[in-house]
Structure formats: structure tokens, C-alpha cells
Write a protein that holds these residues in place. Structure first.
Motif, short mmCIF file in Angstrom:
data_model
loop_
_atom_site.label_atom_id
_atom_site.label_comp_id
_atom_site.label_asym_id
_atom_site.label_seq_id
_atom_site.Cartn_x
_atom_site.Cartn_y
_atom_site.Cartn_z
N LEU A 167 0.93 -1.99 -0.08
CA LEU A 167 0.65 -0.03 0.39
C LEU A 167 1.19 1.00 0.06
N GLU A 168 0.31 1.85 -1.22
CA GLU A 168 0.96 3.31 -1.65
C GLU A 168 1.08 3.99 -0.10
N LYS A 169 -0.72 4.37 0.88
CA LYS A 169 -0.92 5.01 1.94
C LYS A 169 -0.97 4.25 2.79
N ARG A 170 -0.99 4.06 3.70
CA ARG A 170 -2.00 3.13 5.00
C ARG A 170 -3.53 3.56 5.16
N PRO A 171 -4.38 3.23 5.24
CA PRO A 171 -5.54 3.28 5.70
C PRO A 171 -5.80 3.82 6.72
N PHE A 172 -6.84 4.55 7.11
CA PHE A 172 -6.91 5.02 8.59
C PHE A 172 -7.19 4.42 9.75
N HIS A 173 -7.95 3.20 9.73
CA HIS A 173 -8.03 2.49 10.50
C HIS A 173 -6.50 1.04 10.82
N LEU A 174 -5.77 1.30 9.78
CA LEU A 174 -4.57 0.90 9.63
C LEU A 174 -3.90 1.79 10.64
N ARG A 175 -3.56 2.67 11.03
CA ARG A 175 -2.87 3.45 11.80
C ARG A 175 -3.48 3.36 12.53
N LEU A 176 -4.74 3.53 12.92
CA LEU A 176 -4.99 3.88 14.31
C LEU A 176 -5.00 2.76 15.45
N PHE A 177 -5.13 0.99 14.70
CA PHE A 177 -4.18 -0.01 15.41
C PHE A 177 -3.19 0.15 15.63
N ASP A 178 -2.17 0.48 14.74
CA ASP A 178 -0.77 1.08 15.03
C ASP A 178 -0.44 1.95 15.75
N LEU A 179 -1.16 3.04 16.08
CA LEU A 179 -0.92 3.67 17.48
C LEU A 179 -1.69 3.18 18.32
N SER A 180 -2.52 2.36 18.55
CA SER A 180 -3.34 1.58 19.94
C SER A 180 -2.79 0.88 20.27
N LEU A 181 -2.31 -0.04 19.62
CA LEU A 181 -0.85 -0.99 19.77
C LEU A 181 0.54 -0.50 20.93
N ARG A 182 0.70 0.46 19.46
CA ARG A 182 1.89 1.14 20.06
C ARG A 182 1.63 2.18 22.06
N VAL A 183 0.21 2.12 21.70
CA VAL A 183 -0.31 2.36 23.91
C VAL A 183 -0.41 1.44 24.64
N PHE A 184 -0.94 0.36 23.93
CA PHE A 184 -1.11 -0.92 24.83
C PHE A 184 -0.17 -1.33 25.13
N THR A 185 1.25 -1.71 24.68
CA THR A 185 2.63 -1.57 25.18
C THR A 185 3.36 -1.25 25.69
N VAL A 186 3.49 0.13 25.53
CA VAL A 186 3.51 0.80 27.11
C VAL A 186 3.15 0.82 28.23
#
Length: 567
Positions: free
Chosen positions: A260-279
Motif C-alpha cells: 500500500l502506498e498510503k496506509r488507511p486510517f483504521h490501520l494507523r489507528l491500530f498502529d497507535l493503539s498497539l503502541r499505547v497498549f505495549t507501553v
């Protein structure tokens, strides 16, 4: 006498209360010393009980309300002294602080009290580190005060005894006899308190070691027990972060197969949520390890640390909100767009905690923390847009300087070199401000050549074609024709002394390094063509046109060789 007595007794009560609570045990005192102190306390308690019985009898027989009120206060004071002496007896006999075993009453729920309970172990541990110094100082103050009161009480007893010996008044004798037991009890009580404080101070000084030894022991104890717990907690914290990071990479590596050239919004939201959950999971894991170890001191320190960190982060909530929007690709800077930074355009490749920017022409990639791009604005770009005026190896003309070759490029500095080795160093912003001309992307030469007015009839017809054919032949002879994109010879203008022709030649950028040589060659070929075709090349002429009257005056002037001399 009564006022002085009451004041001294009140001071003695306060000093007695000033003995350190929860201080060091006296179990190391010898049995003989302990028995002596217990015997003194027993005698003191017996005298206090007699005083209490006598005071109660006075209250019962008294008819004055004022006297009863004073006697009630005296009764309370004696009862308090008896209670203190009983506590001292138990503490000396047992060798421990009995207040530690008193059951505490539970109160109503309060979040402030609960928060205090969480951080209480850390505060207690800090207080424990300084408890010996504080207790020692408190004991010294108590000993100093009791040492000051002891001679005062002794003098009061002696004074009462002398008065009792010299007086013959039965009434005075009666009152002195009533006061004398009280002051003797007070003297004994102060002396017992002083001996107890001195004994505790002596035992504390016996136990003292050097500062270095004490510090070394504390450090050793910490790393032997709590250091292990802390290490395990930190390892758990780091492992959870590492596992979360690896899981994050694995998930997005699998998702990246879609290219994908640009990641969709839901994928970015999952990325951010995963980072916050890890911390969050790493922090919870650290707390859980300390909880299982039942080390409330380290747990309290961890709570205090993260509470302080949360309070600090609270001030940066607006900035964190902006960073979160950027990571979701809904902020002012978006992936795949063009942004201006350090006076140079950049392509936004990715936005995470660390963002990646690139400049295709410079061949440079930047890795920046996300806070550095907060406040910037990106825009879409067209494929034909340039990212920098030149690249390494190009020939450029900067300002009024001669052409130079670019040997080093970055978003900070640009270095160029002339033929012969002269070098120029520019800050990138200054380099761009001078609008450099890039010769390596094809260039045009303009050469003006003049012929005589005698060739006026041919200047606009045959001569341009002949000159063009001649220059093309010379270009072919010298190997430049394949790099010549366009050649044009036209009549330019009728000048003051000549008819001017304009030679326009477009070349590929490969010949940029001989830019000046080509310009000189075209001039030479024009002269060669004029020689071959017998075209006259005029030179600038200056003609003076005299009016008729001035011409007549000129004819009347004598010849130069007949002009009179004037000395």
C-alpha cells in the motif's frame, strides 16, 4: 511557690513526652541497670498513687469551687504521670516500644488517605534511613533539657527541707509537708527520664559505625534484596516492550505485503493503539513484579515516579494530541506529501514516533522525532516538480561567479569547484537564494556576429543559411554535432556599424564542462566563415557632421605649420 512549682512540673511533663517514640530497644542494658531503673519507677509509682489518694481526699473535703478546679487539674496531671511511668516501666522491662502493638482504629474512606497509604512505604523508608540521626538529635535535646531541670528540682526539694527545719509555724509546716513528697516524686521522675535517655544515647553510640561502612552496608543490603527485585521488574518492563515491538513489526510486515502506498486510517489507528497498549502493559508488568515481591517500598517509588511522569505529561497534552493526529495521518503533515524544512523540500515517507523524510535529488534521508514536525504543513506535489536545483556532479552558475562543478551537497552546505581548483562553500539557504543556473540539464549559447553594410542584400537571405551550414560542419568535425540539440542563425538587427547576426545553439548537459570553449569556438567559426566567403567584418566607426558655418570658419583657420607660436 505554687506558681513556680506548677511551671516546673509542666516543663518536666513536656520533656518526659519528648523522649523518642519507637526509639531503639534497651535489650542490651545489663539486668542490674534494668532492675535499678525498674526499682526507681516502682518507688515513683507508689508515691504517685499516694499523691493521687491524697488529692482525691482533698477534693472530697474541699468546699471551694476554685480550689476543687485546681485540685482536679492536679489530679489529671498526677494520673498522666502515673500512666507515663507505667509505660516507661513496661518499655524498660520488655526492651521494646509497646506502642507498636496498639491496634489502630479504622476510619472512613478517603482517597487522600488511600493515596497516602500507597506512598507511605517510600516515605517510611526514607525516614528510616535518617531515623538514627533524628533520634540521636532528639535524645541529646531531651538530655540537655532534663539536665537543666534536674538541679532545679533538687534545689526546690532542698529549699523545702530547709524551710521545714527552720520554721515553727504549724500551718507552714503542714503545707510544706504536703509539697515535699510531690517535689521528691518529681525529682525522681526527672532523674529516671534522664537516666533512660542517657542509656539509650549510650547504646545508640555503641552501635554506630563509620559513615563509609554504614553506606556500604546499606548499598549491599539494597542490591542483595531490593536490587534483585528492581532488576527483575526492569527486565520484565523491557521484555514486554521488546515483545510488543516485535509483534508490531511482525503484524505490519505481513500487512506490508499488500504494497500500500498510503496506509488507511483504521490501520494507523491500530498502529497507535498497539503502541499505547505495549507501553501500558510494560508499566503494569513492572508493578505486578514488585507486587508479587511484596516490596512496598519499591512499589511506592514506582507509583510516585509514574505519578510525577503523568503530572509532567499533563502539561504536554495539547502537543501529544497534535502528535497523535500526525500519527493517524489526519494532521497538517501527511505521508507521501511534500514539506519544507531547513529551507529544502522533503518527501514525507513515514510518520511514527520517529518520522522519515527524504530528498530524492540530494539523496539524503532524515530520521526526526515527531515533535520536530509538529507545526509544519505539507502539500501534494506534481511528478515534474524539482526537489533541488542541482545534484552532485552538475555544472552550475551561481550569481556573478563563473561556472563551477558541484562536489558536495546536503541540506546544510553546498560545495562547488571551478576548473583549476578554486572552491566555493555556501550554506544551502544562501545557495538557493542566489538562484543557481544548472548547465548540466542542457544549455543555450547566444553569439552575435556582425558583417558589413556592403552585404545588406544578402544579410537576411543567403548569409544566415551559409553560416548555419558552415557551423554545422565544424560541429561535426569536432564531434559536437550529436550533442547539439538545435542550431539557428537569424538576422538580429542593423547596428550602428554592422549588420548583426544571432547564432543560437542548444547543447546537451554533457558538454556543460566546456561551456566557455563552445562559446569561443562559435565565435571562431563565424570568423572562419567570413574569411571563406569574403564577408567584410566592420569595426566601430565615429563620424562627425559639421554644420556649414562651422565648416567655413574651419577653412579660414591657418595651417598647423603656420600657426604662430606663443613662447
Amino acid at each position: 511557690m505554687i506558681v513556680f512549682s506548677s511551671g516546673l512540673l509542666f516543663a518536666a511533663d513536656q520533656v518526659g513526652k519528648g523522649l523518642p517514640e519507637g526509639g531503639p530497644s534497651i535489650e542490651r542494658a545489663s539486668p542490674e541497670e534494668t532492675l535499678v531503673m525498674l526499682s526507681s519507677l516502682t518507688e515513683l509509682q507508689t508515691n504517685l498513687k499516694k499523691q493521687l489518694a491524697l488529692t482525691r481526699e482533698k477534693i472530697r473535703t474541699s468546699t471551694s469551687d476554685a480550689e476543687k478546679e485546681q485540685l482536679e487539674m492536679e489530679l489529671q496531671r498526677l494520673d498522666r504521670q502515673l500512666s507515663d511511668s507505667s509505660n516507661d516501666f513496661e518499655r524498660i522491662a520488655t526492651g521494646v516500644e509497646t506502642g507498636l502493638f496498639v491496634e489502630k482504629k479504622s476510619g472512613a474512606f478517603s482517597w487522600k488517605d488511600e493515596m497516602t497509604t500507597l506512598i507511605e512505604p517510600a516515605i517510611k523508608e526514607i525516614k528510616r534511613l535518617t531515623v538514627r540521626a533524628r533520634e540521636k538529635t532528639k535524645l541529646k535535646d531531651t538530655i540537655s533539657e532534663l539536665s537543666r531541670l534536674t538541679p532545679v528540682a533538687n534545689n526546690a526539694v532542698q529549699h523545702l527541707e530547709r524551710l521545714l527545719e527552720v520554721t515553727s509555724d504549724p500551718g507552714i509546716k503542714k503545707q510544706i509537708k504536703e509539697l515535699l513528697p510531690e517535689w521528691r516524686n518529681n525529682e525522681n521522675r526527672i532523674r529516671n527520664k534522664l537516666e533512660l535517655a542517657q542509656l539509650e544515647l549510650s547504646q545508640m553510640e555503641d552501635k554506630e559505625v563509620s559513615i563509609v561502612q554504614g553506606f556500604s552496608k546499606s548499598i549491599g543490603d539494597f542490591f542483595r534484596v531490593r536490587g534483585l527485585y528492581l532488576l527483575v521488574a526492569l527486565v520484565a518492563f523491557g521484555c514486554i516492550l521488546l515483545v510488543g515491538r516485535l509483534f508490531h513489526r511482525l503484524v505490519f510486515r505481513l500487512l506490508a505485503r499488500e504494497k500500500l502506498e498510503k496506509r488507511p486510517f483504521h490501520l494507523r489507528l491500530f498502529d497507535l493503539s498497539l503502541r499505547v497498549f505495549t507501553v501500558a502493559a510494560a508499566i503494569i508488568g513492572l508493578f505486578f513484579v514488585l507486587y508479587l515481591a511484596e516490596d512496598w517500598f519499591l512499589l511506592s517509588l514506582a507509583i510516585i515516579f509514574f505519578l510525577g511522569l503523568s503530572w509532567t505529561v499533563r502539561q504536554a497534552v495539547p502537543r501529544l494530541w497534535q502528535q497523535g493526529r500526525l500519527m493517524l495521518n489526519v494532521g497538517s503533515v501527511r505521508e507521501g506529501e511534500r514539506v519544507q524544512l531547513y529551507d529544502v523540500p522533503w518527501k514525507v515517507e513515514s510518520i511514527h514516533v520517529f518520522c522519515r523524510l527524504s530528498n530524492p535529488t540530494l539523496g539524503i534521508r532524515l530520521r526526526l522525532p515527531i515533535e520536530d514536525i509538529v507545526g509544519l504543513v505539507s502539500r501534494p506535489y506534481a511528478p515534474e516538480e524539482t526537489w533541488f536545483p542541482c545534484k552532485k556532479g552538475d555544472w552550475v552558475v551561481v550569481g556573478d561567479r563563473p561556472r563551477t562543478r558541484v562536489v558536495s551537497l546536503s541540506h546544510e552546505l553546498v560545495e562547488t569547484v571551478e576548473r583549476g581548483g578554486k572552491r566555493y562553500l555556501f550554506q544551502t539557504a544562501d545557495f538557493l537564494a542566489q538562484n543557481p543556473v544548472n548547465l548540466s540539464r542542457n544549455f543555450r549559447l547566444r553569439v552575435v556576429f556582425g558583417i558589413s553594410y556592403d552585404l545588406q542584400a544578402q544579410a537576411t537571405t543567403t548569409i544566415p543559411d551559409l553560416l548555419k551550414t558552415f557551423i554545422e560542419g565544424r560541429l561535426d568535425d569536432e564531434g559536437y554535432l550529436n550533442n547539439c540539440l538545435n542550431l539557428l542563425v537569424e538576422f538580429k538587427e542593423a547596428g550602428a556599424s554592422s549588420l548583426d547576426l544571432l547564432v543560437i545553439a542548444d547543447f546537451k548537459g554533457e558538454l556543460a564542462d566546456i561551456y566557455s570553449r563552445l562559446e569561443r569556438s562559435i565565435q571562431r567559426w563565424c570568423v572562419d566563415a567570413a574569411t571563406m566567403y569574403n564577408w567584410e567584418i566592420p569595426f566601430p566607426q565615429l563620424t562627425f557632421h559639421w554644420p556649414a558655418r562651422e565648416r567655413q570658419l574651419e577653412n579660414q583657420l591657418p595651417a598647423p605649420d603656420t600657426c604662430p607660436t606663443t613662447g
